[in-house]
Write an enzyme that holds these catalytic residues in place. Structure first.
Site, PDB file in Angstrom:
ATOM      1  CB  THR A   1     -12.378   6.920  -5.327  1.00  0.00           C
ATOM      2  OG1 THR A   1     -12.369   5.496  -5.409  1.00  0.00           O
ATOM      3  CG2 THR A   1     -13.686   7.395  -4.718  1.00  0.00           C
ATOM      4  CD  GLU A   3      -9.815  21.060   4.831  1.00  0.00           C
ATOM      5  OE1 GLU A   3      -9.875  20.205   5.731  1.00  0.00           O
ATOM      6  OE2 GLU A   3      -9.581  22.263   5.042  1.00  0.00           O
ATOM      7  N   GLY A   7     -12.039  13.701   5.025  1.00  0.00           N
ATOM      8  CA  GLY A   7     -12.721  13.812   3.724  1.00  0.00           C
ATOM      9  C   GLY A   7     -13.313  15.174   3.436  1.00  0.00           C
ATOM     10  CB  ILE A  57     -15.043  17.557   7.765  1.00  0.00           C
ATOM     11  CG1 ILE A  57     -16.152  16.506   7.888  1.00  0.00           C
ATOM     12  CG2 ILE A  57     -15.137  18.592   8.872  1.00  0.00           C
ATOM     13  CD1 ILE A  57     -16.136  15.735   9.207  1.00  0.00           C
ATOM     14  N   GLY A  63     -16.602  -2.810  -0.252  1.00  0.00           N
ATOM     15  CA  GLY A  63     -15.484  -2.027  -0.787  1.00  0.00           C
ATOM     16  C   GLY A  63     -15.055  -0.890   0.121  1.00  0.00           C
ATOM     17  CD  GLU A  96      -7.475   3.318   2.894  1.00  0.00           C
ATOM     18  OE1 GLU A  96      -6.735   3.235   1.909  1.00  0.00           O
ATOM     19  OE2 GLU A  96      -8.043   4.369   3.226  1.00  0.00           O
ATOM     20  CG  ASP A 117      -7.110   6.269   7.144  1.00  0.00           C
ATOM     21  OD1 ASP A 117      -6.671   6.759   6.101  1.00  0.00           O
ATOM     22  OD2 ASP A 117      -8.211   6.615   7.660  1.00  0.00           O
ATOM     23  CE  LYS A 167      -8.340   9.824   7.149  1.00  0.00           C
ATOM     24  NZ  LYS A 167      -9.517   8.967   7.130  1.00  0.00           N
ATOM     25  N   GLY A 224     -15.234   9.040   0.063  1.00  0.00           N
ATOM     26  CA  GLY A 224     -16.111   8.922  -1.102  1.00  0.00           C
ATOM     27  C   GLY A 224     -15.755   9.949  -2.166  1.00  0.00           C
TER      28      GLY A 224
HETATM   29  P1  NAP Z   1      -7.707   4.789  -5.858  1.00  0.00           P
HETATM   30  O1  NAP Z   1      -9.132   4.764  -6.225  1.00  0.00           O
HETATM   31  O2  NAP Z   1      -7.017   3.527  -5.506  1.00  0.00           O
HETATM   32  O3  NAP Z   1      -6.922   5.467  -7.090  1.00  0.00           O
HETATM   33  C1  NAP Z   1      -5.542   5.597  -7.105  1.00  0.00           C
HETATM   34  C2  NAP Z   1      -5.146   6.125  -8.469  1.00  0.00           C
HETATM   35  O4  NAP Z   1      -3.748   6.305  -8.493  1.00  0.00           O
HETATM   36  C3  NAP Z   1      -5.492   5.160  -9.604  1.00  0.00           C
HETATM   37  O5  NAP Z   1      -5.990   5.880 -10.689  1.00  0.00           O
HETATM   38  C4  NAP Z   1      -4.159   4.530  -9.965  1.00  0.00           C
HETATM   39  O6  NAP Z   1      -4.045   4.179 -11.329  1.00  0.00           O
HETATM   40  C5  NAP Z   1      -3.205   5.671  -9.649  1.00  0.00           C
HETATM   41  N1  NAP Z   1      -1.873   5.189  -9.340  1.00  0.00           N
HETATM   42  C6  NAP Z   1      -1.521   4.347  -8.350  1.00  0.00           C
HETATM   43  N2  NAP Z   1      -0.196   4.129  -8.394  1.00  0.00           N
HETATM   44  C7  NAP Z   1       0.269   4.842  -9.452  1.00  0.00           C
HETATM   45  C8  NAP Z   1       1.539   5.006 -10.043  1.00  0.00           C
HETATM   46  N3  NAP Z   1       2.604   4.361  -9.556  1.00  0.00           N
HETATM   47  N4  NAP Z   1       1.652   5.834 -11.100  1.00  0.00           N
HETATM   48  C9  NAP Z   1       0.577   6.469 -11.601  1.00  0.00           C
HETATM   49  N5  NAP Z   1      -0.649   6.333 -11.084  1.00  0.00           N
HETATM   50  C10 NAP Z   1      -0.798   5.534 -10.037  1.00  0.00           C
HETATM   51  O7  NAP Z   1      -7.423   5.803  -4.667  1.00  0.00           O
HETATM   52  P2  NAP Z   1      -8.382   6.957  -4.119  1.00  0.00           P
HETATM   53  O8  NAP Z   1      -9.388   6.355  -3.222  1.00  0.00           O
HETATM   54  O9  NAP Z   1      -8.812   7.822  -5.239  1.00  0.00           O
HETATM   55  O10 NAP Z   1      -7.362   7.753  -3.144  1.00  0.00           O
HETATM   56  C11 NAP Z   1      -6.412   8.639  -3.650  1.00  0.00           C
HETATM   57  C12 NAP Z   1      -5.789   9.386  -2.471  1.00  0.00           C
HETATM   58  O11 NAP Z   1      -6.813  10.058  -1.761  1.00  0.00           O
HETATM   59  C13 NAP Z   1      -5.087   8.503  -1.433  1.00  0.00           C
HETATM   60  O12 NAP Z   1      -4.004   9.188  -0.878  1.00  0.00           O
HETATM   61  C14 NAP Z   1      -6.160   8.291  -0.380  1.00  0.00           C
HETATM   62  O13 NAP Z   1      -5.646   7.989   0.897  1.00  0.00           O
HETATM   63  C15 NAP Z   1      -6.806   9.659  -0.390  1.00  0.00           C
HETATM   64  N6  NAP Z   1      -8.171   9.707   0.120  1.00  0.00           N
HETATM   65  C16 NAP Z   1      -9.122   8.915  -0.426  1.00  0.00           C
HETATM   66  C17 NAP Z   1     -10.415   8.986   0.039  1.00  0.00           C
HETATM   67  C18 NAP Z   1     -11.519   8.152  -0.554  1.00  0.00           C
HETATM   68  O14 NAP Z   1     -12.657   8.270  -0.101  1.00  0.00           O
HETATM   69  N7  NAP Z   1     -11.249   7.321  -1.563  1.00  0.00           N
HETATM   70  C19 NAP Z   1     -10.730   9.869   1.083  1.00  0.00           C
HETATM   71  C20 NAP Z   1      -9.734  10.686   1.606  1.00  0.00           C
HETATM   72  C21 NAP Z   1      -8.448  10.600   1.118  1.00  0.00           C
HETATM   73  P3  NAP Z   1      -4.984   3.066 -12.025  1.00  0.00           P
HETATM   74  O15 NAP Z   1      -6.379   3.583 -11.928  1.00  0.00           O
HETATM   75  O16 NAP Z   1      -4.536   2.999 -13.427  1.00  0.00           O
HETATM   76  O17 NAP Z   1      -4.765   1.812 -11.240  1.00  0.00           O
HETATM   77  N1  HSE Z   2     -10.313   4.444   4.745  1.00  0.00           N
HETATM   78  C1  HSE Z   2     -10.657   5.797   5.056  1.00  0.00           C
HETATM   79  C2  HSE Z   2     -11.898   5.794   5.946  1.00  0.00           C
HETATM   80  C3  HSE Z   2     -10.922   6.569   3.762  1.00  0.00           C
HETATM   81  O1  HSE Z   2     -12.538   4.748   6.091  1.00  0.00           O
HETATM   82  O2  HSE Z   2     -12.213   6.807   6.539  1.00  0.00           O
HETATM   83  C4  HSE Z   2     -10.931   8.050   3.981  1.00  0.00           C
HETATM   84  O3  HSE Z   2      -9.698   8.539   4.378  1.00  0.00           O
END
Ligand code: NAP
Ligand code: HSE
Length: 428
Positions: free
Chosen positions: A14, A131, A136, A138, A189, A192, A203, A207, A304
């Site tokens: 994402t 950040e 997210g 903010i 979806g 986590e 989580d 933070k 997001g």
């Molecule tokens: P995600 O959609 O699950 O994507 C994770 C990515 O990491 C995927 O592309 C996955 O590869 C790759 N990956 C996982 N394990 C790996 C490994 N061993 N080697 C290489 N690549 C690997 O996660 P996300 O939602 O983008 O979140 C990423 C980070 O941002 C996390 O730390 C999360 O806590 C943080 N975050 C997310 C959000 C949010 O809204 N999603 C908000 C704030 C912070 P594949 O695609 O090939 O499986």
């Molecule tokens: N699972 C987290 C949330 C994603 O719902 O806020 C962003 O860190």
């Protein structure tokens, strides 16, 4: 680096895809704002041949994120894989040792290894920016480290997990039980991969622990946080709280007290009319209080693709502009190990209980509270036919120990059908 800032991005989910979209879409604007061209040298993820809805042409592919992090043509390693340990930590350490700056959205890694990584970064003359890891889109880390740098921070408070806020507000608006809305969030979806990270408050606790470190100049102390999730909250409590003028939020509060550092992530009641009480759905809100500014309230999307990538790019642009701030706002060696507060600041509490419908039952409960030194502020008993009498009590400010004495004594009165629910009312 000369005229170009070259990124290596590990993680194309994402957030990673969101970052690539911004870099491709806004190339000219980013150059105009930072004075350098921001480019991507290479990317990495688990599966190479996955359609990610964005072109990866022009970027080298690395199977191994550690290799990506140490490439000659990478100035900044962007870690967007997640997980407190494993490849995220290995690649972050490798990047720092190889002289790269790091941008990450990984709150779990920093909550657990923040101090060690900050020390490593500073020893290498590098920065770690995060950040996107807190609330997210903010810019709250920026607000604390830069805009509020002239303040002694007195309290940091907020709703920092959008999934929990969605579940709680949806329970209230649709009148649905926790289990049903949890399943709905799952289908949408929102949860986590390990839902306990969300609903267990972990989580959001990660933070808050990062904000507390920046706010109070202390080492990240996630293990000392008082943590409670939303799993025990019922639709009855949500309705009853609303009837008394409150909303229930998974609320994080950190403050430095004479008793030590208080850090709590737990369900709390807040007035329905307050900004926190008005917060709907997946939105986040952080309230920062300082001795000069008094109070600021930041509100926005906590997760997001777009909002999180926006925060990542803010960090990338700061590095491109040459802004270099220590990881937690001051040198890692100056961060102190805070003594965790063993008791919480006194507060009013909401109590919900069902009493046997017989003469003197309410009087017994009032006596027990009085004997423990807990004063009743407001009380309500609802209509009931045949069954037990539903009673709500809002206390005046009390310390938690006195309340616990009263709750134990209530068990022995023989008039309380089930142990009362007690939830803190946070002054906001
Ligand atoms: P995600 O959609 O699950 O994507 C994770 C990515 O990491 C995927 O592309 C996955 O590869 C790759 N990956 C996982 N394990 C790996 C490994 N061993 N080697 C290489 N690549 C690997 O996660 P996300 O939602 O983008 O979140 C990423 C980070 O941002 C996390 O730390 C999360 O806590 C943080 N975050 C997310 C959000 C949010 O809204 N999603 C908000 C704030 C912070 P594949 O695609 O090939 O499986
Ligand atoms: N699972 C987290 C949330 C994603 O719902 O806020 C962003 O860190």
């Amino acid at each position: 680096m000369s005229g170009r800032l070259r990124l290596g991005i590990a993680g194309l989910g994402t957030v990673g895809v969101g970052v690539i979209k911004i870099i491709r879409r806004e190339a000219q604007m980013l150059t105009a704002r930072t004075g350098v061209e921001i480019t991507i040298s290479a990317v990495s993820a688990r599966t190479r041949d996955k359609d990610r809805g964005v072109s990866l042409s022009g970027y080298d592919w690395e199977d191994d994120p550690v290799k990506l992090a140490t490439r000659e043509d990478v100035d900044v390693f962007v870690e967007l894989m997640g997980g407190s340990d494993g490849p995220a930590k290995a690649a972050t350490e490798a990047a720092l040792k190889a002289g790269k700056d790091v941008v990450t959205a990984n709150k779990a890694m920093l909550a657990v290894h923040g101090q060690a990584l900050a020390e490593l970064a500073e020893a290498q003359g590098r920065v770690i920016r995060y950040e996107a890891a807190v609330a997210g889109g903010i810019p709250v880390v920026k607000a604390l480290t830069e805009g509020l740098a002239g303040n002694a921070i007195t309290r940091v408070m907020g709703v920092m997990n959008g999934t929990c806020n969605y579940i709680l507000t949806r329970m209230e608006s649709a009148g649905l039980p926790y289990e049903e809305v949890f399943e709905e969030a799952n289908q949408l979806g929102y949860l986590e991969a390990d839902p306990e990270l969300d609903v267990g408050g972990i989580d959001a606790g990660h933070k808050l622990s990062l904000l507390a470190a920046v706010a109070f100049g202390t080492r990240v102390a996630f293990d000392d946080m008082e943590l409670e999730g939303i799993g025990r909250l019922t639709i009855e409590d949500i309705r009853a709280a609303a009837d008394m003028g409150y909303r229930i939020k998974l609320l994080g509060v950190a403050r430095m007290t004479g008793r030590g550092l208080e850090q709590r992530m737990s369900p709390c009641l807040v007035p329905m009319t307050s900004p926190l009480g008005q917060l709907e759905g997946g939105t986040n809100m952080v309230v920062l209080e300082g001795n000069a500014v008094e109070r600021i309230v930041l509100r926005g999307p906590g997760a997001g693709e777009g909002p999180t990538a926006s925060a990542v790019m803010g960090d990338v642009c700061d590095i491109a502009r040459g802004l270099r701030i220590p990881v937690f706002g001051q040198k890692a060696e100056t961060l102190v190990a805070a003594v965790p507060a063993k008791s919480v600041t006194p507060a009013a509490y909401y109590l919900r209980m069902t009493l046997q419908d017989k003469p003197g039952a309410l009087a017994k409960v009032a006596t027990v509270l009085g004997e423990a030194g807990v004063s009743i502020h407001r009380m309500r008993q609802y209509d009931h036919e045949g069954g037990g009498a539903p009673v709500l009590i809002v206390t005046h400010q009390t310390d938690r120990q006195s309340l616990d004495v009263a709750l134990s004594a209530m068990d022995k009165t023989g008039v309380v059908e089930t142990r009362p629910v007690a939830i803190r009312i946070e002054e906001v």
